[in-house]
Design an enzyme around this catalytic site. Structure first.
Site, mmCIF file in Angstrom:
data_model
loop_
_atom_site.group_PDB
_atom_site.id
_atom_site.type_symbol
_atom_site.label_atom_id
_atom_site.label_comp_id
_atom_site.label_asym_id
_atom_site.label_seq_id
_atom_site.Cartn_x
_atom_site.Cartn_y
_atom_site.Cartn_z
ATOM 1 N N TRP A 102 28.676 -38.664 84.638
ATOM 2 C CA TRP A 102 28.453 -37.507 83.750
ATOM 3 C C TRP A 102 29.426 -37.526 82.585
ATOM 4 O O TRP A 102 29.054 -37.173 81.457
ATOM 5 C CB TRP A 102 28.510 -36.197 84.533
ATOM 6 C CG TRP A 102 27.342 -36.064 85.457
ATOM 7 C CD1 TRP A 102 27.366 -36.009 86.815
ATOM 8 C CD2 TRP A 102 25.942 -36.014 85.082
ATOM 9 N NE1 TRP A 102 26.081 -35.921 87.309
ATOM 10 C CE2 TRP A 102 25.195 -35.921 86.273
ATOM 11 C CE3 TRP A 102 25.263 -36.042 83.864
ATOM 12 C CZ2 TRP A 102 23.793 -35.856 86.286
ATOM 13 C CZ3 TRP A 102 23.876 -35.979 83.865
ATOM 14 C CH2 TRP A 102 23.167 -35.889 85.057
ATOM 15 N N ASP A 172 33.051 -29.575 82.033
ATOM 16 C CA ASP A 172 31.680 -29.579 82.565
ATOM 17 C C ASP A 172 31.785 -29.245 84.051
ATOM 18 O O ASP A 172 32.017 -30.123 84.878
ATOM 19 C CB ASP A 172 31.042 -30.952 82.354
ATOM 20 C CG ASP A 172 29.667 -31.067 83.042
ATOM 21 O OD1 ASP A 172 29.205 -30.059 83.641
ATOM 22 O OD2 ASP A 172 29.077 -32.154 82.975
ATOM 23 N N LYS A 196 23.086 -26.344 90.504
ATOM 24 C CA LYS A 196 23.933 -26.821 91.593
ATOM 25 C C LYS A 196 24.500 -25.633 92.375
ATOM 26 O O LYS A 196 24.202 -25.473 93.549
ATOM 27 C CB LYS A 196 25.080 -27.691 91.068
ATOM 28 C CG LYS A 196 24.741 -29.151 90.785
ATOM 29 C CD LYS A 196 23.873 -29.396 89.598
ATOM 30 C CE LYS A 196 23.466 -30.824 89.395
ATOM 31 N NZ LYS A 196 24.004 -31.459 88.200
HETATM 32 C C1 LIG Z 1 23.761 -32.236 87.088
HETATM 33 C C2 LIG Z 1 24.874 -32.435 86.142
HETATM 34 C C3 LIG Z 1 24.658 -32.573 84.766
HETATM 35 C C4 LIG Z 1 23.277 -32.568 84.157
HETATM 36 O O1 LIG Z 1 22.733 -31.318 84.233
HETATM 37 P P1 LIG Z 1 21.335 -30.969 83.553
HETATM 38 O O2 LIG Z 1 21.274 -29.501 83.783
HETATM 39 O O3 LIG Z 1 20.279 -31.738 84.283
HETATM 40 O O4 LIG Z 1 21.383 -31.330 82.125
HETATM 41 C C5 LIG Z 1 25.752 -32.734 83.952
HETATM 42 N N1 LIG Z 1 27.003 -32.757 84.441
HETATM 43 C C6 LIG Z 1 27.248 -32.632 85.763
HETATM 44 C C7 LIG Z 1 28.656 -32.670 86.251
HETATM 45 C C8 LIG Z 1 26.191 -32.469 86.651
HETATM 46 O O5 LIG Z 1 26.438 -32.344 87.963
#
Ligand SMILES: *Cc1c(COP(=O)(O)O)cnc(C)c1O
Length: 361
Positions: A102, A172, A196
């Site tokens: 990511w 993030d 998540k």
């Molecule tokens: C799942 C995830 C993403 C991507 O998320 P989307 O909502 O599909 O764009 C980005 N960063 C992390 C750490 C993630 O777990």
């Protein structure tokens, strides 16, 4: 059919109590005669739902008044672009810490808008570690420092909050938000896709310090300008109303269950049990991450022979344990054990791991 234990990395398990409440309110929300899905986002009813959800999130995370909370769309992936669009603020470059898949995606997108200084990377260690901060090459003139506190695919989590002085820290937090208390004042901006640990897919939460707003790159659409969303209370256009409502129910559920301090204790215990089972297997199961950087939320593990993967998954499914297959880039298994995964799910997984090892030794 009974509900299974769902170890999906996302969209992920939601608290059963929340799903039940949503079911009870599906056709007629609080005597309104309509479903939340059918409500005007500007109507009194939905405005009440939206305001309460934000207030509960602020209370849970102890978010100070000088931070805006935005309820957006586009996922964390859209934030990979919106962060540089909004936070470069005329500066030459931004610092990024590369700890996994990511982080890499965030870096790739940021490069479209400005120069990126990768101040530290654990790529050479196959993303099994977090580089210690003393080795980072931070630029004191950077627009911001971006990192990924929990790498969902690699199962690598920071055990510390980076110290960046006056340079705003951007995180993030897609797969770790709400898993424990944090000090929001240490961050300039936090973002998280909801699917998540917050609620359904389609909602992205951004928490941003208000002095960072209003300096978007020239030519940026209103839809990608945090300030426009903040000024319009995330209703510049139609927000993801139903996902916002479900997130609100999750926030209420968290408050009812002791808040983030209680979640932290439970999450630490859940993860601790699972890592202990892996470590006690004499190498039959293995987690590749250095111990101090093991994730509480995503636990990848391999079996001693990858020919055992399919039978392991098949047995798991028969025991009501689903979505354990690891990410294609890592292989093996991955158990995602967010807030809504009951401890009984971890216990059932550990039992399956023991039984499988006994029969396939
Ligand atoms: C799942 C995830 C993403 C991507 O998320 P989307 O909502 O599909 O764009 C980005 N960063 C992390 C750490 C993630 O777990």
């Amino acid at each position: 059919m009974a509900r299974v234990f769902n170890f999906s990395p996302g969209p992920a398990v939601l608290p059963e109590a929340v799903l039940q409440q949503a079911r009870d309110e599906l056709l007629d929300w609080h005597g309104s005669g309509t479903s939340v899905m059918e409500m005007s986002h500007r109507g009194k009813e939905f405005m009440g739902i939206a305001t309460k959800a934000e207030a509960d999130l602020r209370e849970l995370m102890n978010i100070p008044a000088n931070y805006k909370v935005l309820f957006l769309q586009g996922g964390a992936s859209a934030q990979f672009a919106m962060v540089p669009m909004n936070l470069l603020r005329g500066k030459k470059s931004a610092d990024y810490i590369n700890t996994g898949e990511w982080s890499k995606k965030a870096i790739k997108e940021a490069k479209l808008y400005g120069a990126v200084n990768v101040a530290a990377s654990s790529e050479a260690a196959k993303f099994s570690t977090v580089p210690p901060q003393k080795d980072w090459k931070l630029d004191p003139n950077a627009a911001y420092v971006h990192y990924t506190p929990n790498e969902t695919i690699g199962g690598v989590e920071f055990s510390f909050v980076p110290a960046t002085g006056n340079v705003p820290l951007v995180a993030d937090m897609s797969s770790t938000i709400l898993s424990r208390p944090i000090d929001v004042t240490q961050y300039g901006l936090i973002y998280a896709g909801a699917q998540k640990n917050i609620g359904p897919a389609g909602l992205t939460i951004v928490i941003v310090r208000d002095d960072l707003l209003g300096q978007v790159l020239p030519g940026t659409s209103s839809m990608f300008d945090y300030k426009i969303h903040a000024e319009n209370e995330s209703m510049y256009n139609t927000p993801p109303t139903y996902a916002w409502y479900i997130a609100g129910l999750v926030f209420e559920w968290l408050k009812k269950n002791g808040g983030l301090k209680a979640m932290a204790e439970i999450n630490q215990r859940k993860a601790g049990k699972l890592y202990a089972a892996i470590d006690a297997s004499g190498g039959y199961y293995k987690n590749p991450v250095e111990i101090r950087s093991r994730s509480w939320m995503n636990v990848p593990f391999t079996l001693k022979d990858d020919k055992l993967d399919e039978p392991f998954l098949k047995g798991a499914k028969a025991a009501g344990l689903v979505q354990l297959k690891g990410h294609r880039s890592v292989g093996g298994m991955r158990a995602s054990i967010y807030n809504a995964m009951p401890e009984a799910g971890i216990d059932a997984l550990i039992t399956h791991m023991h039984d499988f090892m006994q029969h396939n030794g």
